[in-house]
Motif scaffolding. Structure first.
Motif, PDB file in Angstrom:
ATOM      1  N   TYR A   1      -9.807 -26.922  -9.239  1.00  0.00           N
ATOM      2  CA  TYR A   1      -8.906 -26.809  -8.105  1.00  0.00           C
ATOM      3  C   TYR A   1      -8.048 -25.552  -8.253  1.00  0.00           C
ATOM      4  O   TYR A   1      -7.728 -25.129  -9.368  1.00  0.00           O
ATOM      5  CB  TYR A   1      -7.969 -28.019  -8.027  1.00  0.00           C
ATOM      6  CG  TYR A   1      -8.618 -29.271  -7.479  1.00  0.00           C
ATOM      7  CD1 TYR A   1      -9.189 -30.202  -8.339  1.00  0.00           C
ATOM      8  CD2 TYR A   1      -8.660 -29.509  -6.109  1.00  0.00           C
ATOM      9  CE1 TYR A   1      -9.783 -31.354  -7.837  1.00  0.00           C
ATOM     10  CE2 TYR A   1      -9.248 -30.658  -5.602  1.00  0.00           C
ATOM     11  CZ  TYR A   1      -9.803 -31.570  -6.478  1.00  0.00           C
ATOM     12  OH  TYR A   1     -10.396 -32.708  -5.982  1.00  0.00           O
TER      13      TYR A   1
ATOM     14  N   GLN B   1      -4.285 -24.139  -6.962  1.00  0.00           N
ATOM     15  CA  GLN B   1      -3.024 -24.552  -6.339  1.00  0.00           C
ATOM     16  C   GLN B   1      -2.120 -23.344  -6.153  1.00  0.00           C
ATOM     17  O   GLN B   1      -1.639 -22.756  -7.125  1.00  0.00           O
ATOM     18  CB  GLN B   1      -2.308 -25.625  -7.169  1.00  0.00           C
ATOM     19  CG  GLN B   1      -1.092 -26.193  -6.450  1.00  0.00           C
ATOM     20  CD  GLN B   1      -0.399 -27.301  -7.226  1.00  0.00           C
ATOM     21  OE1 GLN B   1      -0.565 -27.433  -8.429  1.00  0.00           O
ATOM     22  NE2 GLN B   1       0.384 -28.100  -6.527  1.00  0.00           N
TER      23      GLN B   1
ATOM     24  N   GLY C   1       3.747 -24.037  -3.679  1.00  0.00           N
ATOM     25  CA  GLY C   1       4.216 -24.837  -2.549  1.00  0.00           C
ATOM     26  C   GLY C   1       3.132 -25.571  -1.794  1.00  0.00           C
ATOM     27  O   GLY C   1       3.391 -26.170  -0.751  1.00  0.00           O
ATOM     28  N   LYS C   2       1.901 -25.534  -2.323  1.00  0.00           N
ATOM     29  CA  LYS C   2       0.793 -26.190  -1.624  1.00  0.00           C
ATOM     30  C   LYS C   2       0.119 -27.223  -2.523  1.00  0.00           C
ATOM     31  O   LYS C   2       0.376 -27.290  -3.726  1.00  0.00           O
ATOM     32  CB  LYS C   2      -0.240 -25.155  -1.185  1.00  0.00           C
ATOM     33  CG  LYS C   2       0.292 -24.165  -0.164  1.00  0.00           C
ATOM     34  CD  LYS C   2      -0.818 -23.242   0.319  1.00  0.00           C
ATOM     35  CE  LYS C   2      -0.295 -22.276   1.357  1.00  0.00           C
ATOM     36  NZ  LYS C   2      -1.360 -21.340   1.816  1.00  0.00           N
ATOM     37  N   GLY C   3      -0.740 -28.012  -1.939  1.00  0.00           N
ATOM     38  CA  GLY C   3      -1.511 -28.978  -2.708  1.00  0.00           C
ATOM     39  C   GLY C   3      -2.734 -28.339  -3.339  1.00  0.00           C
ATOM     40  O   GLY C   3      -3.159 -27.257  -2.926  1.00  0.00           O
ATOM     41  N   PRO C   4      -3.303 -28.985  -4.353  1.00  0.00           N
ATOM     42  CA  PRO C   4      -4.533 -28.468  -4.963  1.00  0.00           C
ATOM     43  C   PRO C   4      -5.656 -28.372  -3.935  1.00  0.00           C
ATOM     44  O   PRO C   4      -5.838 -29.278  -3.119  1.00  0.00           O
ATOM     45  CB  PRO C   4      -4.845 -29.502  -6.043  1.00  0.00           C
ATOM     46  CG  PRO C   4      -3.543 -30.162  -6.344  1.00  0.00           C
ATOM     47  CD  PRO C   4      -2.806 -30.181  -5.040  1.00  0.00           C
TER      48      PRO C   4
ATOM     49  N   PHE D   1      -9.775 -27.721  -3.417  1.00  0.00           N
ATOM     50  CA  PHE D   1     -11.073 -27.782  -4.088  1.00  0.00           C
ATOM     51  C   PHE D   1     -11.738 -26.408  -4.122  1.00  0.00           C
ATOM     52  O   PHE D   1     -11.741 -25.685  -3.111  1.00  0.00           O
ATOM     53  CB  PHE D   1     -11.978 -28.772  -3.359  1.00  0.00           C
ATOM     54  CG  PHE D   1     -13.427 -28.690  -3.761  1.00  0.00           C
ATOM     55  CD1 PHE D   1     -14.366 -28.104  -2.926  1.00  0.00           C
ATOM     56  CD2 PHE D   1     -13.843 -29.190  -4.983  1.00  0.00           C
ATOM     57  CE1 PHE D   1     -15.694 -28.023  -3.291  1.00  0.00           C
ATOM     58  CE2 PHE D   1     -15.172 -29.118  -5.362  1.00  0.00           C
ATOM     59  CZ  PHE D   1     -16.095 -28.530  -4.512  1.00  0.00           C
TER      60      PHE D   1
ATOM     61  N   PHE E   1       1.601 -36.117  -4.645  1.00  0.00           N
ATOM     62  CA  PHE E   1       0.480 -35.707  -3.811  1.00  0.00           C
ATOM     63  C   PHE E   1      -0.386 -36.905  -3.456  1.00  0.00           C
ATOM     64  O   PHE E   1      -0.719 -37.729  -4.317  1.00  0.00           O
ATOM     65  CB  PHE E   1      -0.404 -34.684  -4.546  1.00  0.00           C
ATOM     66  CG  PHE E   1       0.202 -33.326  -4.659  1.00  0.00           C
ATOM     67  CD1 PHE E   1       0.797 -32.924  -5.850  1.00  0.00           C
ATOM     68  CD2 PHE E   1       0.182 -32.450  -3.592  1.00  0.00           C
ATOM     69  CE1 PHE E   1       1.368 -31.668  -5.967  1.00  0.00           C
ATOM     70  CE2 PHE E   1       0.747 -31.181  -3.699  1.00  0.00           C
ATOM     71  CZ  PHE E   1       1.347 -30.794  -4.890  1.00  0.00           C
TER      72      PHE E   1
ATOM     73  N   ILE F   1     -15.441 -35.152  -4.445  1.00  0.00           N
ATOM     74  CA  ILE F   1     -14.350 -34.210  -4.229  1.00  0.00           C
ATOM     75  C   ILE F   1     -13.169 -34.973  -3.648  1.00  0.00           C
ATOM     76  O   ILE F   1     -13.319 -35.770  -2.716  1.00  0.00           O
ATOM     77  CB  ILE F   1     -14.789 -33.113  -3.251  1.00  0.00           C
ATOM     78  CG1 ILE F   1     -16.002 -32.359  -3.806  1.00  0.00           C
ATOM     79  CG2 ILE F   1     -13.626 -32.145  -2.988  1.00  0.00           C
ATOM     80  CD1 ILE F   1     -16.691 -31.504  -2.764  1.00  0.00           C
TER      81      ILE F   1
ATOM     82  N   PHE G   1      -6.587 -32.929  -1.200  1.00  0.00           N
ATOM     83  CA  PHE G   1      -5.166 -33.181  -1.392  1.00  0.00           C
ATOM     84  C   PHE G   1      -4.329 -32.804  -0.179  1.00  0.00           C
ATOM     85  O   PHE G   1      -4.648 -31.866   0.552  1.00  0.00           O
ATOM     86  CB  PHE G   1      -4.649 -32.380  -2.594  1.00  0.00           C
ATOM     87  CG  PHE G   1      -5.044 -32.971  -3.919  1.00  0.00           C
ATOM     88  CD1 PHE G   1      -6.340 -32.840  -4.400  1.00  0.00           C
ATOM     89  CD2 PHE G   1      -4.119 -33.678  -4.691  1.00  0.00           C
ATOM     90  CE1 PHE G   1      -6.708 -33.392  -5.626  1.00  0.00           C
ATOM     91  CE2 PHE G   1      -4.474 -34.225  -5.909  1.00  0.00           C
ATOM     92  CZ  PHE G   1      -5.775 -34.090  -6.380  1.00  0.00           C
ATOM     93  N   GLY G   2      -3.216 -33.541  -0.023  1.00  0.00           N
ATOM     94  CA  GLY G   2      -2.207 -33.152   0.936  1.00  0.00           C
ATOM     95  C   GLY G   2      -1.319 -32.057   0.368  1.00  0.00           C
ATOM     96  O   GLY G   2      -1.511 -31.614  -0.772  1.00  0.00           O
ATOM     97  N   ALA G   3      -0.337 -31.652   1.138  1.00  0.00           N
ATOM     98  CA  ALA G   3       0.542 -30.542   0.760  1.00  0.00           C
ATOM     99  C   ALA G   3       1.646 -30.954  -0.207  1.00  0.00           C
ATOM    100  O   ALA G   3       2.339 -30.098  -0.753  1.00  0.00           O
ATOM    101  CB  ALA G   3       1.147 -29.915   2.008  1.00  0.00           C
ATOM    102  N   GLY G   4       1.828 -32.260  -0.398  1.00  0.00           N
ATOM    103  CA  GLY G   4       2.812 -32.723  -1.367  1.00  0.00           C
ATOM    104  C   GLY G   4       4.144 -33.104  -0.755  1.00  0.00           C
ATOM    105  O   GLY G   4       4.527 -32.617   0.314  1.00  0.00           O
TER     106      GLY G   4
END
Lengths: 113, 113
Positions: A36, A38, A41-44, A46, B90, B101, B104-107
């Motif tokens: 992943y 990252q 400020g963002k999510g992981p 793929f 997350f 897979i 993920f969301g943005a958190g």
């Protein structure tokens, strides 16, 4: 090079060069691996995955190599771009059927002009 | 058209309060997850639901309670918040449980004061 303590290992790469991010995994029973990216400020996000019946898998500008003998995984990024600056995580599934991923500590990639 | 969306993005609250974080996915996936990312960027799974049933329940204080009203939603309720709960949470989803897979969301950045 690597640093210890509170800081993530950092890889500094010049724009246009190839990057290699390494990951050692812990369990010889692990049979699924995933990388992943990252951004701050963002999510992981793929990048690429590989199963243990493969040694190599290629995507767009990325290649994952799996060496089961030494329990080592690497992610190669070709022609690194400024947008590749991020923290990169490898994760393994230890043969669990429910999809539980164990994440590595992460590597900070910094692309310099 | 965000695939995995979490609300709120930021949550600042006092110790002892109760709060909830919501997650929705529009990918038609069967499985959803909650992860916690600490200040060192370490990502650890907390819970997973498959078709509204709990399938992964890591060692998490029972102040944390996930709820899945349907397979597109997985909420996280936290009682009696403590300073150590401060982290980024997350949500993720995958097509099915297993070696797939996870998206993920943005958190949600939770700060407990």
């Amino acid at each position: 090079g690597e640093s210890v303590g509170l800081h993530l290992p950092t890889l500094s790469v010049q724009e246009g060069d190839n990057s290699i991010i390494n990951c050692a995994y812990s369990n010889s029973a692990s049979d699924y691996f995933i990388w992943y990216k990252q951004e701050s400020g963002k999510g992981p996000q793929f990048i690429i995955d590989i199963r243990s019946n493969m040694d190599k898998r290629q995507g767009q500008r990325v290649t994952v190599l799996l060496n089961k003998t030494v329990k080592h995984l690497s992610l190669q990024i070709a022609a690194t771009q400024p947008g590749d600056s991020a923290v990169y995580f490898c994760a393994e599934n230890k043969g669990d059927s429910w999809g539980k991923l164990q994440f590595g500590a992460g590597t900070q990639v910094v692309v310099t002009p | 058209d965000t695939a995995v969306s979490q609300t709120p993005k930021y949550l600042v609250t006092q110790m002892g309060n109760d709060k909830s974080i919501k997650c929705e996915q529009n990918l038609g996936h069967d499985t959803m997850y909650w992860y916690k990312q600490d200040s060192k960027k370490f990502l650890k799974i907390m819970f997973s639901y498959n078709n509204k049933e709990l399938i992964i329940n890591e060692t998490v204080p029972n102040r944390f309670s996930p709820k899945s009203p349907d397979k597109a939603h997985l909420n996280l309720h936290i009682n009696s918040l403590e300073l150590g709960d401060s982290a980024v949470y997350f949500c993720a989803s995958s097509q099915v449980a297993g070696k797939n897979i996870q998206y993920f969301g943005a958190g949600t950045r939770l700060s407990v004061l």
